[in-house]
Motif scaffolding. Structure first.
Motif, mmCIF file in Angstrom:
data_model
loop_
_atom_site.group_PDB
_atom_site.id
_atom_site.type_symbol
_atom_site.label_atom_id
_atom_site.label_comp_id
_atom_site.label_asym_id
_atom_site.label_seq_id
_atom_site.Cartn_x
_atom_site.Cartn_y
_atom_site.Cartn_z
ATOM 1 N N GLY A 181 0.854 -1.200 0.000
ATOM 2 C CA GLY A 181 0.000 0.000 0.000
ATOM 3 C C GLY A 181 0.882 1.240 0.000
ATOM 4 N N LEU B 238 -1.268 6.092 3.379
ATOM 5 C CA LEU B 238 -2.516 6.582 2.783
ATOM 6 C C LEU B 238 -3.671 5.598 3.004
ATOM 7 N N GLN B 239 -3.396 4.513 3.737
ATOM 8 C CA GLN B 239 -4.416 3.560 4.189
ATOM 9 C C GLN B 239 -3.775 2.796 5.346
ATOM 10 N N VAL C 105 -2.192 7.212 9.680
ATOM 11 C CA VAL C 105 -2.901 7.139 8.399
ATOM 12 C C VAL C 105 -3.525 8.504 8.086
ATOM 13 N N GLU D 278 -5.748 10.784 4.949
ATOM 14 C CA GLU D 278 -6.543 10.691 3.721
ATOM 15 C C GLU D 278 -5.696 11.192 2.554
ATOM 16 N N THR E 98 -3.668 0.492 -6.152
ATOM 17 C CA THR E 98 -4.506 -0.121 -5.112
ATOM 18 C C THR E 98 -3.622 -0.606 -3.975
ATOM 19 N N SER E 99 -4.249 -1.054 -2.895
ATOM 20 C CA SER E 99 -3.500 -1.658 -1.791
ATOM 21 C C SER E 99 -4.134 -3.005 -1.481
#
Lengths: 237, 178, 83
Positions: free
Chosen positions: B114, B133-134, B144, B146, B162-163
């Motif tokens: 991620g 970012l996640q 974390v 946003e 994507t993660s």
């Protein structure tokens, strides 16, 4: 000419060539002349110097109006440039669109400037190098003033024909346009090597000469960019 | 295109070489371990630089050229990093392919990946992860945040990485599927 | 400041007025307008038309600025003749 890419290239060249700096310099020079005339002729009782100063004031005012006109040309061309890119809608009408309206933006990291690229500069898959003389500071000022077009479909900023992105903390990074050169990972490494060796291919850092990821084509591309570096001499490479 | 993986500094460069040579039948003489500045020998296909003594963060680096791509069967950087991190019980950072120099992909020992944000001020010296970012399943201590509204602009094709646990769900999907 | 110094200051200041720079800018504008007109011919965009149309008022302002500086130089000459 109907190819949008060719039209965009012409527009970028025109934006680059607009004599904004020349007119600003002209007004500075005229102002200084006026000050010198006023200081030298103060109290002499002649009408001619006063009339000369009035004419100079008019010249400065007209040049200022011309500068404002150039701003309008720039805005229109940027707007048209934005719509030339498929699926992109320019938003020049909004005062400060995009990230600059939400947080303070800061200039690109120095590693992007050709003359500041160093041995330790971080390498990415794609690296945009700013050639000397490119008015990135002017672009940033324009972004802060809300004069840049924000391209909502691409989430990037367009100003003076140059595209910029914005990092998490608000740092702007250059993407593409006049005065910006994109290099891939191995080309950028080759450029770092050339800079370290001051353009001398015979004294490249051995780590780079041994690097399996850097090939002949990379050196060629790097050499083209190195020609803009402050240390470049024509007999180099 | 070439491969570059920045492993956690505690990773054994020797073990990276061993795993790669054993798995892909690469001649160890062509996959050098050490400081490339001191190497003299045949043209390499890849090399692993061990992290310098006392170096923290992600300073053990694997780098390969076009022949290495071929030797590993055209795996993506993420696929190879995932495989090696699981095998060597380590973690690594790889480029996320975007224009934002502070956004990288963290690959963890459990095979997860991620995006994380690293410190731009120290980026030319070392990778210091500031935030993710996640959430990172194996490292909940990483704060974390946003992602910004304009993150799409970081990527040439507008596709946000994507993660998750599947290294095939992002980048070069056609190759990953093959 | 004696009269010789005054004359020297005024003459130099008049010579430094940016007449040449403005004339060069006029030429640049003219050249760029031609390039642009050629590139945009037949595109029909309102922004493109507006950008092209905006060149002439800018050139007109610059011509007026040039005339003003010429008048200023002339006044300085008159002054230098008189003292």
């Amino acid at each position: 000419m109907s190819n949008p890419g060719e039209i965009a290239a012409v527009i970028r060249a025109v934006l680059e060539a607009l004599p904004v700096d020349a007119l600003r310099a002209a007004n500075t020079a005229a102002g200084e002349s006026a000050e010198r005339i006023a200081a030298a002729t103060e109290g002499t009782g002649h009408d001619a110097p006063r009339e000369a100063l009035a004419h100079i004031a008019e010249g400065i005012e007209r040049t200022g109006e011309a500068l404002a006109g150039l701003g309008e040309i720039r805005e229109r061309l940027n707007a048209y440039l934005a719509v030339l890119v498929p699926g992109v809608e320019a938003m020049v009408a909004r005062p400060i669109a995009g990230p600059a309206g939400k947080r303070p933006i800061t200039p690109p990291n120095r590693r992007h400037h050709l003359n500041s690229v160093g041995r330790k500069s971080q390498v990415r898959e794609e690296n945009t190098v700013i050639l000397p003389g490119t008015d990135v500071r002017g672009d940033l000022d324009a972004i802060r003033r809300g004069e840049a077009a924000w391209l909502p479909d691409r989430d990037r900023c367009l100003v003076n024909g140059r595209l910029y992105g914005v990092e998490v903390p608000g740092t702007v990074y250059p993407d593409e346009g006049p005065g910006l050169v994109k290099l891939n990972r191995s080309e950028y490494k080759a450029l770092k090597g050339l800079i370290e060796a001051r353009g001398d291919m015979d004294s490249l850092p051995s780590a780079l000469a041994n690097n399996p990821a850097v090939t002949g084509a990379d050196w060629q591309r790097a050499a083209e960019v190195y020609e803009h570096h402050k240390d470049y001499r024509s007999e180099d490479t | 295109m070439g491969i570059e993986i920045n492993f956690d500094s505690r990773t054994s460069a020797q073990r990276v070489q061993e795993v790669l040579c054993a798995r892909y039948g690469i001649d160890p003489a062509l996959l050098y371990v050490g400081d490339l500045g001191e190497y003299s020998g045949p043209r390499l296909i890849a090399y692993v630089t061990p992290a310098p003594e006392g170096e923290r963060y992600f300073a053990c680096v694997l780098e390969g050229g076009p022949e290495f791509d071929e030797a590993i069967g055209g795996l993506t950087e993420l696929q190879l990093a995932t495989l090696l991190c699981k095998e060597l019980d380590t973690r690594a950072l790889i480029d996320d392919g975007g224009g934002a120099a502070t956004s990288w992909i963290l690959v963890t020992a459990d095979g997860w990946h991620g995006r994380v944000i690293v410190d731009d001020d120290r980026l030319d010296d070392e990778f210091v992860i500031l935030e993710a970012l996640q959430p990172v399943p194996s490292a909940p201590e990483i704060p974390v945040v946003e992602p910004p509204d304009w993150q799409k602009g970081w990527y040439k094709d507008g596709k946000i990485p994507t993660s998750g646990f599947d290294p095939d769900d992002w980048r070069k999907p056609s190759e990953a599927a093959g | 400041m004696d009269i010789a110094e005054v004359r020297e200051h005024v003459a130099e200041a008049a010579a430094d007025l940016p007449l040449a720079a403005l004339q060069a800018s006029l030429e640049v504008l003219d050249e760029q307008r031609s390039h642009l007109a050629e590139a945009l011919s037949g595109t029909g965009s309102e922004d493109a038309k507006a950008a092209l149309a905006a060149f002439e008022p800018v050139a007109e302002r610059l011509r007026r600025a040039v005339a003003a500086y010429r008048a200023a130089v002339s006044c300085c000459d008159d002054y230098l003749d008189a003292v």
